[in-house]
Write a protein that holds these residues in place. Sequence first.
Motif, PDB file in Angstrom:
ATOM      1  N   LYS A  21      45.877  33.340  37.660  1.00 20.91           N
ATOM      2  CA  LYS A  21      44.882  32.437  37.075  1.00 20.91           C
ATOM      3  C   LYS A  21      43.713  32.214  38.023  1.00 20.91           C
ATOM      4  N   TRP A  22      44.007  31.954  39.317  1.00 18.44           N
ATOM      5  CA  TRP A  22      42.879  31.724  40.229  1.00 18.44           C
ATOM      6  C   TRP A  22      42.181  33.027  40.618  1.00 18.44           C
ATOM      7  N   ILE A  23      42.918  34.134  40.604  1.00 25.19           N
ATOM      8  CA  ILE A  23      42.280  35.422  40.868  1.00 25.19           C
ATOM      9  C   ILE A  23      41.197  35.694  39.825  1.00 25.19           C
ATOM     10  N   ALA A  24      41.474  35.326  38.577  1.00 27.98           N
ATOM     11  CA  ALA A  24      40.516  35.562  37.491  1.00 27.98           C
ATOM     12  C   ALA A  24      39.260  34.701  37.630  1.00 27.98           C
ATOM     13  N   ARG A  25      39.330  33.667  38.469  1.00 28.39           N
ATOM     14  CA  ARG A  25      38.198  32.743  38.658  1.00 28.39           C
ATOM     15  C   ARG A  25      37.800  32.684  40.135  1.00 28.39           C
ATOM     16  N   SER A  26      37.914  33.765  40.858  1.00 28.32           N
ATOM     17  CA  SER A  26      37.769  33.749  42.316  1.00 28.32           C
ATOM     18  C   SER A  26      36.476  33.097  42.789  1.00 28.32           C
ATOM     19  N   ALA A  27      35.324  33.527  42.241  1.00 27.64           N
ATOM     20  CA  ALA A  27      34.037  32.985  42.691  1.00 27.64           C
ATOM     21  C   ALA A  27      33.934  31.504  42.353  1.00 27.64           C
ATOM     22  N   GLU A  28      34.366  31.112  41.150  1.00 26.41           N
ATOM     23  CA  GLU A  28      34.324  29.703  40.759  1.00 26.41           C
ATOM     24  C   GLU A  28      35.231  28.859  41.654  1.00 26.41           C
ATOM     25  N   ILE A  29      36.421  29.385  41.920  1.00 27.36           N
ATOM     26  CA  ILE A  29      37.384  28.664  42.768  1.00 27.36           C
ATOM     27  C   ILE A  29      36.790  28.402  44.148  1.00 27.36           C
ATOM     28  N   GLN A  30      36.119  29.402  44.703  1.00 22.42           N
ATOM     29  CA  GLN A  30      35.519  29.225  46.019  1.00 22.42           C
ATOM     30  C   GLN A  30      34.391  28.192  45.993  1.00 22.42           C
ATOM     31  N   ALA A  31      33.555  28.214  44.957  1.00 25.59           N
ATOM     32  CA  ALA A  31      32.494  27.212  44.829  1.00 25.59           C
ATOM     33  C   ALA A  31      33.087  25.812  44.696  1.00 25.59           C
ATOM     34  N   GLU A  32      34.184  25.695  43.958  1.00 27.63           N
ATOM     35  CA  GLU A  32      34.842  24.395  43.803  1.00 27.63           C
ATOM     36  C   GLU A  32      35.383  23.888  45.132  1.00 27.63           C
ATOM     37  N   TRP A  33      35.964  24.806  45.912  1.00 31.84           N
ATOM     38  CA  TRP A  33      36.477  24.390  47.215  1.00 31.84           C
ATOM     39  C   TRP A  33      35.342  23.965  48.152  1.00 31.84           C
ATOM     40  N   ARG A  34      34.224  24.675  48.107  1.00 35.70           N
ATOM     41  CA  ARG A  34      33.086  24.289  48.948  1.00 35.70           C
ATOM     42  C   ARG A  34      32.656  22.857  48.624  1.00 35.70           C
ATOM     43  N   GLU A  35      32.543  22.547  47.346  1.00 33.74           N
ATOM     44  CA  GLU A  35      32.111  21.211  46.932  1.00 33.74           C
ATOM     45  C   GLU A  35      33.164  20.159  47.281  1.00 33.74           C
ATOM     46  N   LYS A  36      34.430  20.521  47.106  1.00 36.86           N
ATOM     47  CA  LYS A  36      35.509  19.574  47.397  1.00 36.86           C
ATOM     48  C   LYS A  36      35.580  19.258  48.896  1.00 36.86           C
ATOM     49  N   LEU A  37      35.460  20.269  49.716  1.00 35.70           N
ATOM     50  CA  LEU A  37      35.506  20.064  51.168  1.00 35.70           C
ATOM     51  C   LEU A  37      34.365  19.171  51.637  1.00 35.70           C
ATOM     52  N   ILE A  38      33.162  19.443  51.154  1.00 38.47           N
ATOM     53  CA  ILE A  38      32.002  18.632  51.532  1.00 38.47           C
ATOM     54  C   ILE A  38      32.174  17.190  51.067  1.00 38.47           C
ATOM     55  N   SER A  39      32.655  17.014  49.841  1.00 40.66           N
ATOM     56  CA  SER A  39      32.848  15.671  49.295  1.00 40.66           C
ATOM     57  C   SER A  39      33.859  14.867  50.112  1.00 40.66           C
ATOM     58  N   GLN A  40      34.965  15.501  50.476  1.00 36.20           N
ATOM     59  CA  GLN A  40      36.031  14.772  51.181  1.00 36.20           C
ATOM     60  C   GLN A  40      35.692  14.498  52.645  1.00 36.20           C
ATOM     61  N   ALA A  41      34.724  15.220  53.191  1.00 42.66           N
ATOM     62  CA  ALA A  41      34.388  15.040  54.614  1.00 42.66           C
ATOM     63  C   ALA A  41      33.037  14.357  54.821  1.00 42.66           C
ATOM     64  N   GLN A  42      32.455  13.805  53.759  1.00 44.81           N
ATOM     65  CA  GLN A  42      31.123  13.193  53.862  1.00 44.81           C
ATOM     66  C   GLN A  42      31.059  12.072  54.883  1.00 44.81           C
ATOM     67  N   ASN A  43      32.126  11.306  54.963  1.00 46.04           N
ATOM     68  CA  ASN A  43      32.101  10.124  55.829  1.00 46.04           C
ATOM     69  C   ASN A  43      32.731  10.352  57.198  1.00 46.04           C
ATOM     70  N   THR A  44      32.994  11.618  57.530  1.00 49.16           N
ATOM     71  CA  THR A  44      33.472  11.919  58.884  1.00 49.16           C
ATOM     72  C   THR A  44      32.288  11.947  59.845  1.00 49.16           C
ATOM     73  N   THR A  45      32.596  11.929  61.129  1.00 46.52           N
ATOM     74  CA  THR A  45      31.530  12.041  62.132  1.00 46.52           C
ATOM     75  C   THR A  45      30.750  13.332  61.929  1.00 46.52           C
ATOM     76  N   PHE A  46      31.452  14.425  61.727  1.00 44.92           N
ATOM     77  CA  PHE A  46      30.784  15.708  61.526  1.00 44.92           C
ATOM     78  C   PHE A  46      29.947  15.687  60.249  1.00 44.92           C
ATOM     79  N   GLY A  47      30.515  15.119  59.196  1.00 41.00           N
ATOM     80  CA  GLY A  47      29.808  15.056  57.927  1.00 41.00           C
ATOM     81  C   GLY A  47      28.516  14.259  58.008  1.00 41.00           C
ATOM     82  N   LYS A  48      28.547  13.175  58.753  1.00 39.41           N
ATOM     83  CA  LYS A  48      27.335  12.365  58.930  1.00 39.41           C
ATOM     84  C   LYS A  48      26.319  13.085  59.819  1.00 39.41           C
TER      85      LYS A  48
END
Length: 496
Positions: A21-48
């Motif tokens: 299932k995720w293989i069939a959506r590889s590019a979308e899955i990667q874009a989703e992870w990029r957005e998720k990682l940025i969202s979850q780390a916004q308030n870290t020292t690095f994120g700020k």
Amino acid sequence: MGVRSILSKPIAAYIVAQQKKWIARSAEIQAEWREKLISQAQNTTFGKDHYFKDIHSYEDFKHAIPVRDYEDLKPYINQILAGKENVLWKGKPLYFAKTSGTTSGTKYIPISQDSIHNHIDSARNALLNYINESGKAKFLDNKLIFLSGSPEMHENAGIKTGRLSGISTHHVPAYLQSNRLPSYETNCIEDWETKLEKIIDETINQPMSLISGIPPWVQMYFDRIQARTGKKIKDVFPSFDLFVYGGVNFEPYRAKLYESIGKKIDSIEFFPASEGFFAYQDSQYEEGMLLLLNTGIFYEFIPAEEFFNENPTRLSIEQVELGKNYALIINNNAGLWGYSIGDTVKFVSLNPYRVIVSGRIKHFISAFGEHVIGEEVEKAMKYACQRQPEVEIVEFTVAPMVAPNEGLPYHEWLIEFAVPPKDMELFNNDLDQKMTELNVYYDDLIVGSILKKLVITPLQKNAFIDYMRSQGKLGGQNKVPRLSNDRKIAEALAKK
């Protein structure tokens, strides 16, 4: 069949179905992870510090987050070691994977509660892919051995710290604990040769079915067993039918390992590192390893020839091409951002995305502008060994000889043979011929009489073991660099 092997088959079918299932959506899955990682780390020292709240696209991402190595990230690691939270990732790391770097000394790689699943589940899923494809699961009912580092840990700033292989030991599923070897006490032994003898004591009379480790150290295990018993490994372990390995290209070791075993067996290749578990061999019939695009990592790829440029091209998964060498860059849910792991990969399939590890970005020979890489020397060695199939290689490394006592400079191949070629001159010529085919710059230097043909220096038995022992890197996850742009390793081996 035992309970483990029976239950594994429906679980394997489920995992492979989810994987498709995720293989069939590889590019979308990667874009989703990029957005998720940025969202979850916004308030870290690095994120700020890097204005994560203003990142809305991949172009924003590349502009905000530079490519970096451990030294660049070290100021943030030091903040965590000083006790600060929410630095690179939310909260504090669950572990630090302790590893040694050539320039950075000891490195402390964060592993979070979120990222630990990437390490543990990926290893499990590799075995389940094998079971689903082959139908073979009986190995789960016998004994399994993982030749790894010590599981003992200490604390830094309240964070458990140890080798990755040792950390992973603490997360082996309960259903495998009863048939896993060696014992915890033996695994804690630091001296590799003492540990190896104890491992043999504990395994030599057991029904071993799966053996896992880095090939040269597994070979050492086999050699010691054969020295004790005088038997092939298949006769010591009749149930042994699956070899799991990673860390180095298997090809230079294949002939000697299979000769020691006495029969051909199935194998599964892993691509793990302290920074993440990136790929595994999902098929016995297809080339390469499946790149794991749905395990908390957003991948980027820099064309290898651009890596040392001031502003190299950075590509996401849908932009890569077949057959090109890329430096692998990761961003993960432990707080590694724009992080170069040092490995280069080459895609052998784009549907699904499968890779081979082609070398180390900093391991090359370019004393004269030739830029020879690990993949090239290993292909040349494979070719020469195929031409003289009696040859068995223990280990080898390549270094430039820039200022010989007489004659032109050359590349020196320092090789420890288990079985040497019958015709060394032919072997030498085959290596050199293949190198000229694989690397046009090397060919130009030979044709232009800047370099002469490569020179083979045969080494005595245990030369590499003695060298690794002298460096305090015998066993575990340590590897000999396949090639280097200086003569430090070559000179140390020459003294042995």
